[in-house]
Design a protein around this motif. Structure first.
Motif, PDB file in Angstrom:
ATOM      1  N   HIS A  42     -36.144  67.367 106.611  1.00 49.31           N
ATOM      2  CA  HIS A  42     -35.745  65.949 106.105  1.00 49.31           C
ATOM      3  C   HIS A  42     -35.713  66.355 104.401  1.00 49.31           C
ATOM      4  N   PHE A  43     -34.955  65.214 103.942  1.00 48.50           N
ATOM      5  CA  PHE A  43     -34.965  65.269 102.614  1.00 48.50           C
ATOM      6  C   PHE A  43     -35.896  64.146 101.930  1.00 48.50           C
ATOM      7  N   LEU A  44     -36.486  64.421 100.769  1.00 50.01           N
ATOM      8  CA  LEU A  44     -37.278  63.451 100.122  1.00 50.01           C
ATOM      9  C   LEU A  44     -36.566  62.346  99.461  1.00 50.01           C
ATOM     10  N   SER A  45     -35.332  62.579  98.988  1.00 52.48           N
ATOM     11  CA  SER A  45     -34.569  61.323  98.635  1.00 52.48           C
ATOM     12  C   SER A  45     -32.853  61.709  98.868  1.00 52.48           C
ATOM     13  N   ILE A  46     -32.343  60.498  98.978  1.00 51.91           N
ATOM     14  CA  ILE A  46     -30.771  60.390  99.198  1.00 51.91           C
ATOM     15  C   ILE A  46     -30.190  59.848  97.875  1.00 51.91           C
ATOM     16  N   ARG A  47     -30.886  59.717  96.966  1.00 48.40           N
ATOM     17  CA  ARG A  47     -30.233  59.162  95.614  1.00 48.40           C
ATOM     18  C   ARG A  47     -29.374  60.199  95.215  1.00 48.40           C
ATOM     19  N   PRO A  48     -28.014  59.817  94.766  1.00 48.78           N
ATOM     20  CA  PRO A  48     -27.073  60.603  94.362  1.00 48.78           C
ATOM     21  C   PRO A  48     -27.306  60.953  92.889  1.00 48.78           C
ATOM     22  N   GLY A  49     -28.082  60.009  92.083  1.00 54.69           N
ATOM     23  CA  GLY A  49     -27.990  60.548  90.718  1.00 54.69           C
ATOM     24  C   GLY A  49     -29.668  61.166  90.384  1.00 54.69           C
ATOM     25  N   LYS A  50     -29.588  61.743  89.160  1.00 53.91           N
ATOM     26  CA  LYS A  50     -30.940  62.537  88.846  1.00 53.91           C
ATOM     27  C   LYS A  50     -31.836  61.725  87.783  1.00 53.91           C
ATOM     28  N   LYS A  51     -31.094  60.897  87.177  1.00 54.70           N
ATOM     29  CA  LYS A  51     -31.718  60.338  85.638  1.00 54.70           C
ATOM     30  C   LYS A  51     -31.438  58.866  85.715  1.00 54.70           C
ATOM     31  N   LEU A  86     -24.467  66.019  97.767  1.00 55.24           N
ATOM     32  CA  LEU A  86     -25.709  65.122  97.471  1.00 55.24           C
ATOM     33  C   LEU A  86     -27.026  66.152  97.016  1.00 55.24           C
ATOM     34  N   PRO A  87     -27.337  65.833  95.528  1.00 56.62           N
ATOM     35  CA  PRO A  87     -28.569  66.647  95.169  1.00 56.62           C
ATOM     36  C   PRO A  87     -29.672  66.696  96.214  1.00 56.62           C
ATOM     37  N   GLN A  88     -29.887  67.962  96.605  1.00 59.14           N
ATOM     38  CA  GLN A  88     -31.036  68.143  97.658  1.00 59.14           C
ATOM     39  C   GLN A  88     -32.463  68.809  96.704  1.00 59.14           C
ATOM     40  N   ARG A  89     -33.115  67.837  96.439  1.00 62.98           N
ATOM     41  CA  ARG A  89     -34.643  68.032  96.050  1.00 62.98           C
ATOM     42  C   ARG A  89     -35.552  68.780  96.731  1.00 62.98           C
ATOM     43  N   PHE A  90     -35.646  68.398  97.989  1.00 61.88           N
ATOM     44  CA  PHE A  90     -36.570  69.065  98.681  1.00 61.88           C
ATOM     45  C   PHE A  90     -36.204  68.916 100.417  1.00 61.88           C
ATOM     46  N   GLN A  91     -36.617  69.958 100.971  1.00 58.68           N
ATOM     47  CA  GLN A  91     -36.386  70.246 102.044  1.00 58.68           C
ATOM     48  C   GLN A  91     -37.592  70.797 102.741  1.00 58.68           C
ATOM     49  N   VAL A  92     -38.178  70.658 103.835  1.00 57.62           N
ATOM     50  CA  VAL A  92     -39.494  71.024 104.567  1.00 57.62           C
ATOM     51  C   VAL A  92     -39.437  72.532 104.391  1.00 57.62           C
ATOM     52  N   PRO A  93     -40.548  73.142 103.975  1.00 53.59           N
ATOM     53  CA  PRO A  93     -40.652  74.529 103.573  1.00 53.59           C
ATOM     54  C   PRO A  93     -40.376  75.390 104.902  1.00 53.59           C
ATOM     55  N   ASN A  94     -39.518  76.779 104.616  1.00 57.03           N
ATOM     56  CA  ASN A  94     -39.362  77.523 105.551  1.00 57.03           C
ATOM     57  C   ASN A  94     -38.726  76.839 107.095  1.00 57.03           C
ATOM     58  N   ARG A  95     -38.108  75.791 106.811  1.00 55.18           N
ATOM     59  CA  ARG A  95     -37.404  75.154 107.892  1.00 55.18           C
ATOM     60  C   ARG A  95     -35.740  74.566 107.457  1.00 55.18           C
ATOM     61  N   PRO A  96     -34.900  75.412 107.500  1.00 60.89           N
ATOM     62  CA  PRO A  96     -33.320  75.307 107.201  1.00 60.89           C
ATOM     63  C   PRO A  96     -33.050  74.062 108.189  1.00 60.89           C
ATOM     64  N   ILE A  97     -32.079  73.244 107.619  1.00 65.11           N
ATOM     65  CA  ILE A  97     -31.383  72.233 108.257  1.00 65.11           C
ATOM     66  C   ILE A  97     -30.721  73.026 109.317  1.00 65.11           C
ATOM     67  N   ALA A  98     -30.850  72.354 110.703  1.00 65.87           N
ATOM     68  CA  ALA A  98     -30.077  72.954 111.759  1.00 65.87           C
ATOM     69  C   ALA A  98     -29.880  71.532 112.596  1.00 65.87           C
ATOM     70  N   TRP A  99     -28.817  71.452 113.269  1.00 66.32           N
ATOM     71  CA  TRP A  99     -28.435  70.474 114.097  1.00 66.32           C
ATOM     72  C   TRP A  99     -28.426  70.710 115.728  1.00 66.32           C
ATOM     73  N   ILE A 100     -28.980  69.807 116.187  1.00 66.60           N
ATOM     74  CA  ILE A 100     -28.948  70.160 117.975  1.00 66.60           C
ATOM     75  C   ILE A 100     -28.548  68.710 118.527  1.00 66.60           C
ATOM     76  N   ARG A 101     -28.078  69.078 119.690  1.00 64.25           N
ATOM     77  CA  ARG A 101     -27.626  67.820 120.505  1.00 64.25           C
ATOM     78  C   ARG A 101     -28.496  66.785 120.688  1.00 64.25           C
ATOM     79  N   MET A 102     -28.218  65.475 120.606  1.00 62.90           N
ATOM     80  CA  MET A 102     -29.034  64.471 120.773  1.00 62.90           C
ATOM     81  C   MET A 102     -29.101  64.334 122.085  1.00 62.90           C
ATOM     82  N   PHE A 103     -27.774  64.490 122.919  1.00 61.31           N
ATOM     83  CA  PHE A 103     -28.026  63.845 124.078  1.00 61.31           C
ATOM     84  C   PHE A 103     -27.347  65.213 125.176  1.00 61.31           C
TER      85      PHE A 103
END
Length: 138
Positions: A42-51, A86-103
């Motif tokens: 997950h992402f901590l924030s989806i805010r497109p700006g930083k300041k 999108l600036p990615q500030r935080f991601q769960v450590p040691n867990r890169p984003i991967a996509w899996i089928r929902m159905f």
């Protein structure tokens, strides 16, 4: 103009012809195997700006989640507006984003609903019968 909607493709035709200018809508039929979900990252924030003064989430008009784990955003509904990373500030450590089928398979409808749809086939065009015969059901 009122049009009968019998099968999902009828929605597609209505949406494609809903606008002529500036150009017809581009519509894509999505199947069950095209819905993806994140693997728990997950992402901590989806805010497109930083300041202060930069855009906030209220200005977001579209998010694009790419299969390579990158997320892009738009601040305009215009089709020719550019996607920005999108600036990615935080991601769960040691867990890169991967996509899996929902159905993994099409969700079945209940037997009662299937039978009700079958009983309505006499008022539907014959070309639509196969769609209703092939619906997954319990």
């Amino acid at each position: 103009m009122i049009t009968d909607i019998i099968v999902p493709r009828d929605y597609l035709i209505i949406l494609q012809t809903a606008r002529i200018r500036p150009s017809p809508y581009h519509v894509k039929m999505v199947k069950h195997d095209e819905f993806l979900k994140m693997n728990g990252s997950h992402f901590l924030s989806i805010r497109p700006g930083k300041k202060v003064g930069d855009p906030t989430v209220h200005y977001l008009r579209a998010l694009q989640f790419r299969s390579d784990g990158k997320v892009n955003y738009k601040l305009s509904f215009l089709e020719n507006s550019a996607w920005e990373a999108l600036p990615q500030r935080f991601q769960v450590p040691n867990r890169p984003i991967a996509w899996i089928r929902m159905f993994p398979h099409a969700l079945p409808i209940k037997e009662r609903k299937f039978q009700d749809l079958q009983s309505m086939k006499h008022v539907m065009p014959v070309e639509c019968h196969q769609f209703f015969d092939n619906l997954p059901h319990n």
